[in-house]
Design a protein around this motif. Structure first.
Motif, PDB file in Angstrom:
ATOM      1  N   ARG A  44       0.836  -1.203   0.000  1.00  0.00           N
ATOM      2  CA  ARG A  44       0.000   0.000   0.000  1.00  0.00           C
ATOM      3  C   ARG A  44       0.864   1.244   0.000  1.00  0.00           C
ATOM      4  O   ARG A  44       2.012   1.215   0.424  1.00  0.00           O
ATOM      5  N   GLU A  45       0.266   2.320  -0.407  1.00  0.00           N
ATOM      6  CA  GLU A  45       0.969   3.599  -0.447  1.00  0.00           C
ATOM      7  C   GLU A  45       0.658   4.401   0.810  1.00  0.00           C
ATOM      8  O   GLU A  45      -0.494   4.458   1.255  1.00  0.00           O
ATOM      9  N   ARG A  46       1.687   5.027   1.351  1.00  0.00           N
ATOM     10  CA  ARG A  46       1.478   5.945   2.474  1.00  0.00           C
ATOM     11  C   ARG A  46       0.804   7.188   1.909  1.00  0.00           C
ATOM     12  O   ARG A  46       1.339   7.840   1.016  1.00  0.00           O
ATOM     13  N   VAL A  47      -0.391   7.510   2.437  1.00  0.00           N
ATOM     14  CA  VAL A  47      -1.168   8.605   1.865  1.00  0.00           C
ATOM     15  C   VAL A  47      -1.277   9.827   2.766  1.00  0.00           C
ATOM     16  O   VAL A  47      -1.882  10.820   2.375  1.00  0.00           O
TER      17      VAL A  47
ATOM     18  N   VAL B 265      -1.182   6.996   7.728  1.00  0.00           N
ATOM     19  CA  VAL B 265      -2.314   6.357   7.064  1.00  0.00           C
ATOM     20  C   VAL B 265      -1.825   5.764   5.738  1.00  0.00           C
ATOM     21  O   VAL B 265      -1.142   6.434   4.965  1.00  0.00           O
ATOM     22  N   TRP B 266      -2.208   4.509   5.510  1.00  0.00           N
ATOM     23  CA  TRP B 266      -1.848   3.774   4.303  1.00  0.00           C
ATOM     24  C   TRP B 266      -3.116   3.564   3.482  1.00  0.00           C
ATOM     25  O   TRP B 266      -4.115   3.092   3.993  1.00  0.00           O
ATOM     26  N   GLY B 267      -3.072   3.915   2.212  1.00  0.00           N
ATOM     27  CA  GLY B 267      -4.251   3.840   1.347  1.00  0.00           C
ATOM     28  C   GLY B 267      -4.518   2.464   0.797  1.00  0.00           C
ATOM     29  O   GLY B 267      -3.847   1.509   1.159  1.00  0.00           O
ATOM     30  N   PRO B 268      -5.523   2.393  -0.031  1.00  0.00           N
ATOM     31  CA  PRO B 268      -6.298   3.515  -0.546  1.00  0.00           C
ATOM     32  C   PRO B 268      -7.308   4.036   0.478  1.00  0.00           C
ATOM     33  O   PRO B 268      -7.760   3.309   1.350  1.00  0.00           O
TER      34      PRO B 268
ATOM     35  N   ILE C 255      -5.420   1.767   6.313  1.00  0.00           N
ATOM     36  CA  ILE C 255      -4.762   1.236   7.512  1.00  0.00           C
ATOM     37  C   ILE C 255      -4.108   2.397   8.239  1.00  0.00           C
ATOM     38  O   ILE C 255      -3.423   3.216   7.623  1.00  0.00           O
ATOM     39  N   HIS C 256      -4.327   2.457   9.549  1.00  0.00           N
ATOM     40  CA  HIS C 256      -3.759   3.526  10.373  1.00  0.00           C
ATOM     41  C   HIS C 256      -2.716   2.928  11.305  1.00  0.00           C
ATOM     42  O   HIS C 256      -2.984   1.952  12.005  1.00  0.00           O
ATOM     43  N   GLY C 257      -1.526   3.540  11.298  1.00  0.00           N
ATOM     44  CA  GLY C 257      -0.437   3.091  12.142  1.00  0.00           C
ATOM     45  C   GLY C 257       0.623   2.356  11.352  1.00  0.00           C
ATOM     46  O   GLY C 257       0.422   1.997  10.185  1.00  0.00           O
TER      47      GLY C 257
END
Length: 109
Positions: free
Chosen positions: A11-14, A22-25, A34-36
């Motif tokens: 995932r991309e860090r957004v 926060v990791w997206g999408p 995803i948080h953390g």
């Protein structure tokens, strides 16, 4: 489906919310990502039963609002993930496997 343990790669860090990566999408209100990092919570599957918040011996988690999300209108955020002692209680008690703790990710953002 449980949280992806390889989210940092997949995932991309957004961005950041309340000091938590926060990791997206991300596409609110249905998709929150995803948080953390060290302690990661997949907001898209979290049902907010509170077991992790109640069982954490070092108070890593706090409640945050997630209005309109189909699973729950609140989520547990790893606001104090730097305090995590890697006991894995949160991982063990999460009924939907929405939490991943990886000591190898400690200190990374």
């Amino acid at each position: 489906m449980p949280i992806d343990p390889n989210f940092e790669t997949n995932r991309e860090r957004v961005g950041e919310e309340n000091g938590v990566t926060v990791w997206g999408p991300v596409d609110p209100p249905e998709q929150l990502g995803i948080h953390g990092t060290h302690v990661a919570v997949d907001y898209d599957i979290c049902i907010a039963d509170g077991a992790c918040l109640e069982d954490c011996p070092v108070d890593v988690f706090t409640w945050v609002d997630s209005p309109g999300h189909p699973e729950s209108e609140i989520k547990v955020e790893p606001t104090h993930e730097d305090q995590c002692i890697d006991c894995m209680l949160c991982v063990d008690v999460c009924p939907v496997d929405a939490i991943d703790v990886d000591p190898g990710r400690a200190g990374r953002t």
